[in-house]
Design an enzyme around this catalytic site. Structure first.
Site, PDB file in Angstrom:
ATOM      1  N   SER A 167      37.873  38.171  68.638  1.00  0.00           N
ATOM      2  CA  SER A 167      37.839  36.718  68.535  1.00  0.00           C
ATOM      3  C   SER A 167      38.593  36.096  69.709  1.00  0.00           C
ATOM      4  O   SER A 167      38.298  36.395  70.849  1.00  0.00           O
ATOM      5  CB  SER A 167      38.391  36.286  67.170  1.00  0.00           C
ATOM      6  OG  SER A 167      38.028  34.971  66.860  1.00  0.00           O
ATOM      7  N   ASP A 213      31.898  36.710  64.246  1.00  0.00           N
ATOM      8  CA  ASP A 213      33.328  36.877  64.507  1.00  0.00           C
ATOM      9  C   ASP A 213      33.807  38.291  64.170  1.00  0.00           C
ATOM     10  O   ASP A 213      33.682  38.762  63.044  1.00  0.00           O
ATOM     11  CB  ASP A 213      34.083  35.849  63.660  1.00  0.00           C
ATOM     12  CG  ASP A 213      35.565  35.799  63.962  1.00  0.00           C
ATOM     13  OD1 ASP A 213      36.046  36.621  64.763  1.00  0.00           O
ATOM     14  OD2 ASP A 213      36.248  34.936  63.396  1.00  0.00           O
TER      15      ASP A 213
END
Length: 300
Positions: free
Chosen positions: A55, A184
């Site tokens: 991320s 993600d």
């Protein structure tokens, strides 16, 4: 009488620098604190030989792997976020075509933003186009939505890999890579220190998962806050489970408690709160390096 030159003692052998593996975790805006950890390494003259990022950790991991100085990355971040609506103005002042793609809601319908296009607007221009061009090997973690498993990317287009790793559901559309819908990476591996063990003498993991903000009243979290904090709760639970089974040599907790996932406007507060972690990282590194030096000299 002949003069015999004094024999000088040979200079002390220079010990090789330890091979450092660096893992930068996910945590939304709290991930700005990764800058402080990168500054600590630079100030000690240490450079990782392998990096993994999830991320927002993938963003700063890419910068470090490209050889961008931490001070340069900090200046870039501060320039983007120095005004409350600077980021929004940058998005809307871009040429019509990327903005149309960015907010292309009708055919996409799965999210508000296109992460890859946003990165084209916001990332430093000094980043290379592909992961193969990076100075330091980098692993970027994303989540395969349909297979429900981690995907680790080490080659290919750099911005696409980062976009996949930051594609927080609802905010960003999934990134399609080789037929896989990627989201993600924090959903499966929010602190990827296992990916930097091979080839490293010392593993450092920077945890920016943090904790949810306490409310000022008894109403509890609002819907929007609950939606995005849920992923952070998941990430923190995964990190705790990881640390129960294995631990990096050095774990850095940046202590950015109570910062929302998208509260990037609080960047000064986040960086200031992380300063003690910078000093703690330096102390831990000094202890580890001293122990390694003693071990090397003793032949251990």
């Amino acid at each position: 009488m002949s003069l015999v030159p004094t024999r000088q003692a040979p200079p002390p052998a220079t010990l090789p620098q330890p091979r450092i593996g660096l893992a930068l975790g996910g945590g939304g805006a709290r991930g700005l604190a990764h800058l402080v950890a990168l500054e600590a390494l630079e100030e000690m003259g240490l450079k990782p030989v392998t990096i993994a990022g999830t991320s927002i950790g993938a963003i700063f991991g890419a910068g470090a792997a490209a050889g961008l100085p931490a001070r340069y990355m900090r200046a870039h971040v501060e320039e983007l976020l120095s005004e409350r609506y600077g980021l929004i103005r940058q998005l809307f002042s871009a040429r019509p075509r990327p903005v149309d793609r960015l907010f292309n809601l009708f055919p996409m319908r799965s999210a508000l933003l296109d992460a890859e296009v946003m990165l084209e607007l916001l990332l430093p221009s000094r980043l290379p186009a592909t992961m193969e061009e990076l100075q330091v090997p980098l692993a970027i973690v994303a989540t395969d939505f349909y297979a429900q498993e981690a995907v680790v990317m080490r080659t290919g287009p750099l911005k696409r890999a980062i976009a996949a790793s930051i594609a927080l559901p609802v905010i960003f559309s999934p990134v399609i890579v080789e037929g896989r819908a990627l989201l993600d990476g924090g959903l499966v591996d929010p602190l990827p220190f296992e990916l930097v063990r091979d080839g490293a003498d010392i593993t450092i993991a920077v945890d920016v998962s943090g904790a949810a903000r306490q409310p000022n009243d008894d109403a509890g979290p609002r819907a929007f806050e609950a939606l995005f904090s849920a992923s952070q709760i998941l990430q923190r639970s995964i990190v705790r489970a990881q640390l129960r089974s294995h631990r990096p040599d050095i774990l850095v907790d940046t202590a950015s408690e109570g910062v929302g996932v998208l509260e990037f406007h609080r960047f000064r507060e986040i960086l200031e709160a992380a300063e003690p972690a910078k000093d703690a990282l330096k102390r831990q590194l000094e202890r580890v390096l001293s122990a390694e030096t003693l071990d090397t000299r003793s032949g251990g």
